[in-house]
Design an enzyme around this catalytic site. Structure first.
Site, PDB file in Angstrom:
ATOM      1  N   THR A  57      31.389 -58.945   0.474  1.00 17.14           N
ATOM      2  CA  THR A  57      30.052 -59.609   0.267  1.00 17.14           C
ATOM      3  C   THR A  57      30.132 -60.998  -0.067  1.00 17.14           C
ATOM      4  OG1 THR A  57      27.719 -59.127  -0.393  1.00 17.14           O
ATOM      5  CG2 THR A  57      29.335 -58.719  -1.846  1.00 17.14           C
ATOM      6  N   LYS A  78      29.807 -59.555  -8.253  1.00 18.60           N
ATOM      7  CA  LYS A  78      30.863 -59.622  -7.678  1.00 18.60           C
ATOM      8  C   LYS A  78      31.551 -60.872  -8.024  1.00 18.60           C
ATOM      9  CE  LYS A  78      31.333 -55.261  -6.896  1.00 18.60           C
ATOM     10  NZ  LYS A  78      32.227 -54.583  -7.657  1.00 18.60           N
ATOM     11  N   SER A 127      34.362 -57.568  -3.023  1.00 18.06           N
ATOM     12  CA  SER A 127      34.077 -56.945  -2.036  1.00 18.06           C
ATOM     13  C   SER A 127      33.812 -58.258  -0.799  1.00 18.06           C
ATOM     14  CB  SER A 127      32.490 -56.668  -2.069  1.00 18.06           C
ATOM     15  OG  SER A 127      31.839 -56.435  -0.867  1.00 18.06           O
ATOM     16  N   LYS A 134      26.095 -50.705  -6.824  1.00 18.52           N
ATOM     17  CA  LYS A 134      26.561 -51.109  -5.726  1.00 18.52           C
ATOM     18  C   LYS A 134      25.636 -51.225  -4.633  1.00 18.52           C
ATOM     19  CE  LYS A 134      28.316 -47.136  -3.611  1.00 18.52           C
ATOM     20  NZ  LYS A 134      29.100 -46.291  -2.705  1.00 18.52           N
ATOM     21  N   LEU A 161      29.482 -41.071 -15.051  1.00 13.88           N
ATOM     22  CA  LEU A 161      28.858 -40.327 -13.887  1.00 13.88           C
ATOM     23  C   LEU A 161      27.493 -40.550 -13.509  1.00 13.88           C
ATOM     24  CD1 LEU A 161      30.465 -36.729 -15.401  1.00 13.88           C
ATOM     25  CD2 LEU A 161      31.394 -38.149 -13.643  1.00 13.88           C
ATOM     26  N   TYR A 206      23.843 -58.123  -6.388  1.00 16.83           N
ATOM     27  CA  TYR A 206      24.977 -57.235  -6.454  1.00 16.83           C
ATOM     28  C   TYR A 206      26.102 -58.242  -5.936  1.00 16.83           C
ATOM     29  CZ  TYR A 206      28.642 -54.614  -4.282  1.00 16.83           C
ATOM     30  OH  TYR A 206      30.048 -53.989  -4.030  1.00 16.83           O
TER      31      TYR A 206
HETATM   32  P1  NAD Z   1      30.813 -45.354  -6.247  1.00 17.64           P
HETATM   33  O1  NAD Z   1      29.310 -45.177  -6.872  1.00 17.64           O
HETATM   34  O2  NAD Z   1      30.965 -44.040  -5.668  1.00 17.64           O
HETATM   35  O3  NAD Z   1      31.702 -45.321  -7.725  1.00 17.64           O
HETATM   36  C1  NAD Z   1      31.474 -46.042  -8.963  1.00 17.64           C
HETATM   37  C2  NAD Z   1      31.331 -45.346 -10.084  1.00 17.64           C
HETATM   38  O4  NAD Z   1      31.307 -46.129 -11.279  1.00 17.64           O
HETATM   39  C3  NAD Z   1      30.716 -44.028  -9.867  1.00 17.64           C
HETATM   40  O5  NAD Z   1      31.261 -43.054 -10.326  1.00 17.64           O
HETATM   41  C4  NAD Z   1      29.769 -44.572 -11.330  1.00 17.64           C
HETATM   42  O6  NAD Z   1      29.559 -43.054 -11.897  1.00 17.64           O
HETATM   43  C5  NAD Z   1      30.668 -45.280 -12.161  1.00 17.64           C
HETATM   44  N1  NAD Z   1      29.978 -46.375 -12.973  1.00 17.64           N
HETATM   45  C6  NAD Z   1      28.896 -47.195 -12.525  1.00 17.64           C
HETATM   46  N2  NAD Z   1      28.528 -47.755 -13.821  1.00 17.64           N
HETATM   47  C7  NAD Z   1      29.222 -47.317 -14.812  1.00 17.64           C
HETATM   48  C8  NAD Z   1      29.435 -47.560 -15.970  1.00 17.64           C
HETATM   49  N3  NAD Z   1      28.442 -48.678 -16.556  1.00 17.64           N
HETATM   50  N4  NAD Z   1      30.188 -47.041 -16.958  1.00 17.64           N
HETATM   51  C9  NAD Z   1      31.166 -46.164 -16.484  1.00 17.64           C
HETATM   52  N5  NAD Z   1      30.991 -45.978 -15.172  1.00 17.64           N
HETATM   53  C10 NAD Z   1      30.219 -46.289 -14.265  1.00 17.64           C
HETATM   54  O7  NAD Z   1      30.977 -46.601  -5.635  1.00 17.64           O
HETATM   55  P2  NAD Z   1      32.275 -46.998  -4.857  1.00 17.64           P
HETATM   56  O8  NAD Z   1      32.092 -46.977  -3.379  1.00 17.64           O
HETATM   57  O9  NAD Z   1      33.389 -45.881  -5.137  1.00 17.64           O
HETATM   58  O10 NAD Z   1      32.770 -48.437  -5.232  1.00 17.64           O
HETATM   59  C11 NAD Z   1      33.474 -48.625  -6.348  1.00 17.64           C
HETATM   60  C12 NAD Z   1      33.919 -49.883  -6.576  1.00 17.64           C
HETATM   61  O11 NAD Z   1      33.989 -50.708  -5.375  1.00 17.64           O
HETATM   62  C13 NAD Z   1      32.283 -50.707  -6.933  1.00 17.64           C
HETATM   63  O12 NAD Z   1      32.542 -51.641  -7.982  1.00 17.64           O
HETATM   64  C14 NAD Z   1      31.956 -51.317  -5.792  1.00 17.64           C
HETATM   65  O13 NAD Z   1      30.962 -52.451  -5.976  1.00 17.64           O
HETATM   66  C15 NAD Z   1      33.010 -51.723  -4.983  1.00 17.64           C
HETATM   67  N6  NAD Z   1      32.907 -51.960  -3.675  1.00 17.64           N
HETATM   68  C16 NAD Z   1      32.384 -51.013  -2.910  1.00 17.64           C
HETATM   69  C17 NAD Z   1      32.126 -50.816  -1.517  1.00 17.64           C
HETATM   70  C18 NAD Z   1      31.866 -49.922  -0.599  1.00 17.64           C
HETATM   71  O14 NAD Z   1      31.355 -49.956   0.473  1.00 17.64           O
HETATM   72  N7  NAD Z   1      31.627 -48.755  -1.158  1.00 17.64           N
HETATM   73  C19 NAD Z   1      32.446 -52.011  -0.738  1.00 17.64           C
HETATM   74  C20 NAD Z   1      33.089 -53.127  -1.662  1.00 17.64           C
HETATM   75  C21 NAD Z   1      33.047 -53.133  -3.056  1.00 17.64           C
HETATM   76  C1  UD1 Z   2      26.757 -53.388   3.087  1.00 21.47           C
HETATM   77  C2  UD1 Z   2      26.107 -54.157   1.939  1.00 21.47           C
HETATM   78  C3  UD1 Z   2      27.179 -55.077   1.417  1.00 21.47           C
HETATM   79  C4  UD1 Z   2      28.479 -54.200   0.923  1.00 21.47           C
HETATM   80  C5  UD1 Z   2      28.850 -53.452   2.122  1.00 21.47           C
HETATM   81  C6  UD1 Z   2      30.020 -52.599   2.126  1.00 21.47           C
HETATM   82  C7  UD1 Z   2      23.875 -54.591   2.407  1.00 21.47           C
HETATM   83  C8  UD1 Z   2      22.801 -55.475   3.037  1.00 21.47           C
HETATM   84  N1  UD1 Z   2      24.934 -55.004   2.378  1.00 21.47           N
HETATM   85  O1  UD1 Z   2      27.099 -53.990   3.932  1.00 21.47           O
HETATM   86  O2  UD1 Z   2      26.729 -55.796   0.298  1.00 21.47           O
HETATM   87  O3  UD1 Z   2      29.432 -55.092   0.550  1.00 21.47           O
HETATM   88  O4  UD1 Z   2      27.867 -52.624   2.724  1.00 21.47           O
HETATM   89  O5  UD1 Z   2      29.677 -51.671   1.156  1.00 21.47           O
HETATM   90  O6  UD1 Z   2      23.414 -53.407   2.131  1.00 21.47           O
HETATM   91  N2  UD1 Z   2      23.219 -50.289  10.155  1.00 21.47           N
HETATM   92  C9  UD1 Z   2      22.531 -49.662  11.099  1.00 21.47           C
HETATM   93  N3  UD1 Z   2      21.848 -48.738  10.629  1.00 21.47           N
HETATM   94  C10 UD1 Z   2      21.784 -48.145   9.419  1.00 21.47           C
HETATM   95  C11 UD1 Z   2      22.757 -48.851   8.525  1.00 21.47           C
HETATM   96  C12 UD1 Z   2      23.458 -49.673   8.961  1.00 21.47           C
HETATM   97  O7  UD1 Z   2      22.452 -50.347  12.176  1.00 21.47           O
HETATM   98  O8  UD1 Z   2      20.891 -47.030   9.272  1.00 21.47           O
HETATM   99  C13 UD1 Z   2      24.044 -51.491  10.545  1.00 21.47           C
HETATM  100  C14 UD1 Z   2      24.154 -52.871   9.701  1.00 21.47           C
HETATM  101  O9  UD1 Z   2      22.930 -53.559  10.259  1.00 21.47           O
HETATM  102  C15 UD1 Z   2      25.372 -53.463   9.964  1.00 21.47           C
HETATM  103  C16 UD1 Z   2      26.402 -52.198  10.067  1.00 21.47           C
HETATM  104  O10 UD1 Z   2      25.681 -50.997  10.512  1.00 21.47           O
HETATM  105  O11 UD1 Z   2      25.526 -54.018  11.322  1.00 21.47           O
HETATM  106  C17 UD1 Z   2      27.076 -51.783   8.837  1.00 21.47           C
HETATM  107  O12 UD1 Z   2      26.015 -51.736   7.971  1.00 21.47           O
HETATM  108  P1  UD1 Z   2      26.572 -51.194   6.445  1.00 21.47           P
HETATM  109  O13 UD1 Z   2      27.338 -49.628   6.283  1.00 21.47           O
HETATM  110  O14 UD1 Z   2      24.994 -51.051   5.459  1.00 21.47           O
HETATM  111  O15 UD1 Z   2      27.351 -52.352   5.761  1.00 21.47           O
HETATM  112  P2  UD1 Z   2      27.250 -53.844   5.463  1.00 21.47           P
HETATM  113  O16 UD1 Z   2      25.955 -54.177   6.277  1.00 21.47           O
HETATM  114  O17 UD1 Z   2      28.336 -54.527   6.326  1.00 21.47           O
END
Ligand code: NAD
Ligand code: UD1
Length: 340
Positions: free
Chosen positions: A126, A152, A124, A84, A33, A148
């Site tokens: 990324t 990954k 991701s 993240k 959490l 980050y």
């Molecule tokens: P989130 O932060 O909402 O969910 C991650 C969860 O992991 C949280 O509930 C947090 O409390 C829990 N957590 C973190 N560290 C922990 C630990 N050491 N032990 C137990 N629980 C732990 O994030 P999300 O957006 O749901 O992302 C989930 C996964 O997907 C992450 O690994 C993230 O890197 C990956 N991911 C997310 C995105 C995105 O844009 N949201 C994109 C690509 C990959």
């Molecule tokens: C971000 C993360 C990336 C992660 C991905 C998905 C960074 C630098 N990269 O990527 O590692 O995998 O989220 O979670 O944080 N934007 C604006 N104004 C804002 C916010 C974003 O213009 O206030 C633009 C950004 O420049 C980009 C697009 O919106 O062109 C998407 O941005 P964002 O949602 O942060 O995702 P990513 O940059 O793709």
């Protein structure tokens, strides 16, 4: 089948839990959490009308993990738990490596000890760094520009080594593009801490009046309107991708690396317009300098997911924005009901 969902109280994890439960899987959520709340668990229970088992513990806590595997028969793990925030990872690399990488090592060690060798990992887009072209296929070169992203990449390599050491492991690496949207009920969704870094949570908070104006980071990129282009994917489609991966995991005879995206690229202005349509009013914005580390365009070639998992995204950008807006307007302060 019982599935351990690390990070299951978080944004993508909570939606995936709902989808798995509705498909008949038993889920056990393991989450410290650190970026989620008990409220998200209650909401999952509301939607599914089932009691959820939450183990409130850290993936770095070996004893707590052993206890889970001793108490329950776990068939597979979906591993969402991790930190993240890209910017924070640059400031606190050790925290990110400790939590994400060391945490994953502990999880794998305990899984191995209990002969649970099936894992779906949240990777991701990324890991593609600044891709030479789009759409991106899974065999594109990999790189990372921040801790980050490197966490990954390293975890992907560690999982490939696990498979090389023991081919009984069944491993799926899901590379998500940009998850947005929320469950259609508007009861669970993304609940960022403080000022959102990501585009759609920022737009949603601007639409509800919590932020004055969206800063668009650069309008001079080589894209159709000069603003950054991304592959936004509905979190419910992403959840379905996990279900499809789990359904097939036992049949895989190599590490599967799969993009989960729609294959379509939308600019910041495109997303803003779609969101305005959902809200029914204009949303203030201004053009700001480029954000360091951002790239012009990033979108997936999702054809491998279709071939291997039979999966493809079904929800369009309008539905993503409508569902994000429903969640935001029903829950102006996210899960923190006291602040509402
Ligand atoms: P989130 O932060 O909402 O969910 C991650 C969860 O992991 C949280 O509930 C947090 O409390 C829990 N957590 C973190 N560290 C922990 C630990 N050491 N032990 C137990 N629980 C732990 O994030 P999300 O957006 O749901 O992302 C989930 C996964 O997907 C992450 O690994 C993230 O890197 C990956 N991911 C997310 C995105 C995105 O844009 N949201 C994109 C690509 C990959
Ligand atoms: C971000 C993360 C990336 C992660 C991905 C998905 C960074 C630098 N990269 O990527 O590692 O995998 O989220 O979670 O944080 N934007 C604006 N104004 C804002 C916010 C974003 O213009 O206030 C633009 C950004 O420049 C980009 C697009 O919106 O062109 C998407 O941005 P964002 O949602 O942060 O995702 P990513 O940059 O793709």
């Amino acid at each position: 089948m019982s599935i351990l969902i690390t990070g299951g109280a978080g944004y993508i994890g909570s939606h995936t839990c709902v989808t798995l439960i509705e498909a008949g899987y038993e889920v056990i959520i393991y989450d410290n959490l650190s970026n989620a709340s008990h409220e998200s668990i209650k909401r999952i229970e509301m939607i599914t009308e089932q009691d959820i088992t939450l183990i409130e513990a850290d993936i770095q806590d070996k004893q707590a993990l052993h206890k889970v595997f001793e108490t329950y028969t776990i068939d597979a793990v979906i591993h969402f738990a991790g930190l993240k925030a890209v910017g924070e990872s640059v400031q606190k690399p050790l925290t990110y490596y400790q939590n994400n990488i060391a945490g994953t090592l502990t999880l794998l060690e305990v899984m191995q000890a209990h002969h649970c060798k099936q894992i779906v990992f949240s990777s991701s887009a990324t890991v593609y760094g600044d891709p030479a072209s789009c759409p991106i296929t899974e065999d594109f070169p990999l790189s990372a520009t921040n801790p980050y992203g490197r966490s990954k990449l390293f975890i992907e390599e560690i999982l490939r080594d696990m498979y090389r050491s023991d081919t009984e492991w069944k491993i799926v690496l899901l590379r998500y593009f940009n998850p947005i949207g929320a469950h259609p009920s508007g009861t669970i969704g993304e609940d960022p801490n403080g000022i959102p870094n990501n585009l759609v949570p920022f737009i949603a908070q601007t639409a509800i009046g919590k932020r004055d104006s969206l800063a668009i980071f650069g309008d001079d990129y080589d894209t159709h309107d000069g603003t950054g282009v991304r592959d936004y994917i509905h979190v419910m489609d992403l959840a379905q991708g996990h279900l499809d991966a789990l359904d097939r995991i036992s049949t895989f005879s190599e590490v599967m690396t799969i993009n989960l995206g729609t294959g379509k690229g939308y600019s910041v202005l495109d997303v803003l317009k779609a969101f305005e349509k959902s809200v029914g009013k204009t949303i203030p914005y201004h053009i700001a300098p480029r954000r360091p580390g951002d790239i012009a365009s990033c979108y997936a070639d999702p054809s491998y997911a279709k071939k291997i998992l039979g999966w493809q995204a079904t929800r369009d950008i309008n539905q993503m924005c409508q569902d994000s807006w429903r969640w935001q307007s029903n829950n102006p302060n996210g899960y923190n009901k006291e602040a509402q």
